[in-house]
Enzyme design. Structure first.
Site, short mmCIF file in Angstrom:
data_model
loop_
_atom_site.label_atom_id
_atom_site.label_comp_id
_atom_site.label_asym_id
_atom_site.label_seq_id
_atom_site.Cartn_x
_atom_site.Cartn_y
_atom_site.Cartn_z
N GLU A 53 7.67 -5.21 6.94
CA GLU A 53 7.04 -4.84 5.67
C GLU A 53 7.78 -3.68 5.01
O GLU A 53 7.92 -3.63 3.78
CB GLU A 53 5.56 -4.48 5.89
N SER A 109 -3.28 -1.69 15.04
CA SER A 109 -4.19 -1.11 14.05
C SER A 109 -5.01 -0.02 14.73
O SER A 109 -5.34 -0.12 15.90
CB SER A 109 -5.10 -2.21 13.52
N LYS A 150 -4.71 -6.44 16.68
CA LYS A 150 -3.64 -6.57 15.69
C LYS A 150 -2.25 -6.29 16.23
O LYS A 150 -2.03 -5.40 17.05
CB LYS A 150 -3.90 -5.60 14.53
#
Ligand code: ARG
Length: 462
Positions: free
Chosen positions: A293, A280, A286
């Protein structure tokens, strides 16, 4: 933009309108058909020579000229000019510029309608073979991963609630089965599609003595389409191909969804390799599964193509209408998306790890052995429905006492049913159950090993 008039457009007045030209052109995306267009034209001209409509010398000139065009395109030296609308006219114009009058004979007895239908089928035949190779690679990646986890347990979920224990291998092998059906579906599509529309002409065939079987054979088709009206305008194969791609995309989306859930801190079942995660820009801790995705996200576009393709077809009056030019956008997009997602999925699976020990340690929660206990009671002669009720009561009692079923002593078990004996303990606990599964195809160790042997042998041939 140069205002050129196409040599065949004597029927229309004035020079082409730039707005219309940009609107009508398909060259920007159908240029990827060039190889198939050229192969189709070489077959067509060879047939024209065979039936005496052009000389052998002219056919040779055409072939030589077309091969030069192919080389120029491959070398990036060809100038694609949208004034020619599409790849068919662009190549024919380039050929005629090269070889003169013989080039003007290439289109004898042919229309762009049967030409584009032929090109698409030839392209699709190769594309299907390529997609099938990618499906097989993903299957191999799943089998290789499954082989590492034949004796390790995980919960199988229904309704995303813990259901029964299975081997991690069994879970992974379930995707190999889905992908095998995808592979088979594409073979069906290829088999139905592999007939030649060439010679159907604009719609009604030709008064010239064309030999359609000659071109069909030269192009590796299994036969010819029987009816010229249907043959030049059939796009069922496009819809079917996009459906096949949509189902592959759907399968990939579901597996991506599993892996996204499994890689959360809450589940923590798997580790997706760092190189297939992103971080991130703000939160330093992260590790986001962006590739997964996107596999999930891109499936939407493929399903959209299926809707677009069917909607594009359903309102058209019989035979060819220019609407059909749009088929390529949807077919190419579906193929490209699925091709990329299959490759990405194979890379992720090949580099993935299951946290088998951690999963096993967490298997005691959720009474995953309840069904096995009910089946134990059946093995002692009790009707299943009665056993189901007894186990339900035992689970409720354990829940209250903060115990698992395996914690109950024989005396405690006897309070629920006196058919229960010491041998009950081999039915309790996930590790025992995965060895006890008896039905073919069950989620157990034996079954997983058998499936792995089967798939390794089968996939070695692909
Ligand atoms: N580019 C056109 C297509 O893809 C080729 C066929 C054009 N035919 C016609 N009658 N205008 O559909």
């Amino acid at each position: 933009m140069a205002k050129k008039n196409k040599s065949w457009e004597h029927r229309l007045a004035g020079s082409p309108d730039e707005l219309a030209m940009n609107f009508v052109e398909s060259l920007s995306y159908d240029k990827r058909l060039y190889k198939y267009d050229i192969v189709g034209s070489i077959a067509h001209s060879a047939m024209l020579a065979d039936v005496g409509l052009i000389t052998k010398k002219e056919a040779d000139q055409i072939k030589k000229g077309l091969l030069e065009v192919a080389e120029e395109i491959e070398a990036g030296k060809f100038r694609f000019d949208i004034v020619y609308e599409d790849i068919h006219m662009a190549i024919e114009a380039a050929l005629t510029a090269k070889i003169g009058d013989a080039g003007k004979k290439l289109h004898t007895g042919r229309s762009r309608n049967d030409q584009v239908a032929t090109d698409m089928r030839l392209w699709m035949r190769d594309e299907i073979a390529s997609l099938q190779g990618k499906i097989a690679n993903l299957q191999k990646a799943f089998v290789a991963l499954a082989e590492k986890y034949t004796d390790d347990v995980m919960p199988a979920y229904t309704h995303l609630q813990r259901a029964q224990p299975v081997t991690i291998a069994s879970y992974l092998l379930s995707f190999v089965e889905m992908l095998a059906r995808d592979h088979c579906r594409l073979s069906n599509c290829s088999a139905i599609m592999n007939v030649s529309p060439l010679g159907c002409g604009a719609v009604a065939g030709s008064t010239l003595p064309l030999d359609r079987n000659n071109t069909a054979k030269r192009l590796g088709f299994d036969g010819i389409m029987n009816n010229s009206l249907d043959g030049m305008s059939d796009r069922d194969f496009c819809a079917e191909f996009i459906f096949d791609c949509s189902l592959i995309a759907t399968h990939l989306s579901r597996l991506a969804e599993d892996f996204i859930i499994f890689s959360t801190n809450e589940f923590d079942f798997i580790r997706v390799a760092d190189k297939y995660c992103t971080s991130s820009s703000m939160m330093p801790q992260k590790r986001n599964p962006d590739m997964l995705e996107l596999i999930r996200g891109k499936s939407a576009g493929v399903i959209g193509c299926l809707t677009a393709m069917l909607t594009m077809l359903k309102g058209q009056p019989s035979t060819y209408n220019r609407d059909m030019q749009e088929d390529k956008l949807h077919v190419f997009r579906s193929a490209d998306t699925v091709s990329a997602s299959l490759e990405m999925a194979a890379a992720i699976v090949s580099n993935m790890e299951f946290k088998a020990e951690k999963i096993a340690a967490g298997m005691d929660n959720g009474f995953l052995d309840a069904t096995a206990l009910a089946e134990y009671l059946v093995s002692k002669g009790m009707p299943f429905r009665q056993g189901h009720g007894i186990v339900g009561a035992a689970v409720a009692a354990c829940e209250k006492a903060g115990k698992k079923l395996a914690d109950l002593s024989i005396e405690e078990f006897k309070k629920f049913s006196n058919v229960i004996d010491k041998d009950v303990y081999s039915y309790l606990g996930a590790a025992g159950i995965i060895k006890k599964y008896a039905t073919e195809g069950a989620g157990g160790v034996k079954q997983a090993k058998k499936q792995i042997t089967f798939w390794k042998k089968k996939l070695a041939k692909i």
